[in-house]
Design a protein around this motif. Structure first.
Motif, PDB file in Angstrom:
ATOM      1  N   THR A  62       0.906  -1.316   0.019  1.00 60.78           N
ATOM      2  CA  THR A  62       0.083   0.128  -0.014  1.00 60.78           C
ATOM      3  C   THR A  62       0.965   1.179   0.025  1.00 60.78           C
ATOM      4  O   THR A  62       1.946   1.255   0.537  1.00 60.78           O
ATOM      5  N   THR A 220      -7.717   3.831  -3.262  1.00 55.00           N
ATOM      6  CA  THR A 220      -8.877   3.248  -2.369  1.00 55.00           C
ATOM      7  C   THR A 220      -9.335   4.247  -1.351  1.00 55.00           C
ATOM      8  O   THR A 220     -10.299   4.093  -0.714  1.00 55.00           O
ATOM      9  N   GLU A 221      -8.605   5.567  -1.223  1.00 58.82           N
ATOM     10  CA  GLU A 221      -8.850   6.561  -0.451  1.00 58.82           C
ATOM     11  C   GLU A 221      -8.426   7.788  -0.894  1.00 58.82           C
ATOM     12  O   GLU A 221      -7.347   7.900  -1.528  1.00 58.82           O
TER      13      GLU A 221
END
Length: 273
Positions: A62, A220-221
């Protein structure tokens, strides 16, 4: 196609001008698949699965991209290793590495530590030759547009150090050939910054999804204009090198590792990862 390009660029310019202090953060998850054929036919399916499990922390990561109108920094989110699942030491982030881009100076700096030495890989940012299309889809609340290009991958292929000796003739034939990869990006003009994950940029909107070779990155955000002002630091600690020089240094080291790995295999046992 030309009218679409002009429309997007016009929208991007107006939106950017209207938001001089526009900034934010985008979180991405990344997954890379491994070409198991490089290990030859000696490994069983069980052994291949064990290999994939041990490499998971290296193949699935990530990242956080922080960005302003003119700068961005892309950095891995480092987590504590689970005992017994850690991947190889080479190529692993120590939490200090990042990829810094300055649109103003047209400069990209990759901050990386390899073999206990810190490098600052400095490159000029030439405008990527994206092909814009009218194809769209939805990612979260954002409408994204598809762009494609084919580029030469000049980064080090760390996985090649574990190729089997039986594949050497094939590898020798191809080692001087450029490694070309197809890149597909999905970007949103709703987020008016010419930024993206990894080394990618140059589109009229933030890249929310990227497919490059065997790697896929998905946003994802997103946090836009946070209350706390974002300060992006330009990397300044390490030995400054150009990409070609860095690749030469790392290739020499990986060749040494390859010889050690293959040597242990010929000594009656398999090398451990």
């Amino acid at each position: 196609m030309k009218s679409i390009t002009i429309l997007f660029l016009a929208f991007f310019s107006v939106a950017t001008f209207a938001q001089k202090d526009f900034q934010g953060k985008a979180m991405y998850m990344s997954k890379t698949t491994m070409d198991m054929s490089r290990f030859g036919n000696e490994m069983t399916e069980v052994q291949k699965q064990q290999m994939m499990n041990r490499m998971r922390s290296f193949l699935e990561k990530t990242y956080t991209l922080t960005f302003t109108k003119t700068e961005s920094s892309f950095k891995e989110d480092v987590k504590l290793e689970t005992p017994g699942t850690n991947g190889p030491m080479w190529g692993r982030s120590n939490g200090q590495g990042s990829i810094y881009k300055s649109l103003k100076d047209k400069e990209m700096i990759e901050d990386v530590e390899q073999f206990s030495k810190r490098f600052l890989i400095v490159e000029k940012m030439d405008q990527p030759q994206w092909q814009l299309t009218s194809e769209t889809k939805q990612i979260g609340n954002y409408t994204v547009y598809k762009a494609t290009m084919t580029i030469e991958d000049k980064t080090i292929d760390f996985g090649s150090i574990f190729s089997r000796r039986g594949n050497n003739n094939q590898n020798d034939d191809k080692k001087n050939e450029p490694r070309m990869i197809d890149v597909v990006a999905w970007y949103s003009p709703q987020i008016p910054v010419s930024a993206g994950p990894d080394r990618y940029w140059g589109l009229p909107g933030l890249i929310l999804e990227l497919n490059a070779g065997r790697t896929t990155m998905l946003c994802t955000e997103i946090v836009l204009n946070p209350e706390e002002k974002i300060e992006i630091q330009k990397p300044n600690k390490g030995s400054k090198v150009e990409r070609e020089e860095y690749n030469k240094i790392i290739k020499e080291k990986t060749d040494e590792l390859k010889e050690r790995f293959q040597g242990r295999g010929n000594g009656g046992g398999r090398g451990r990862f």
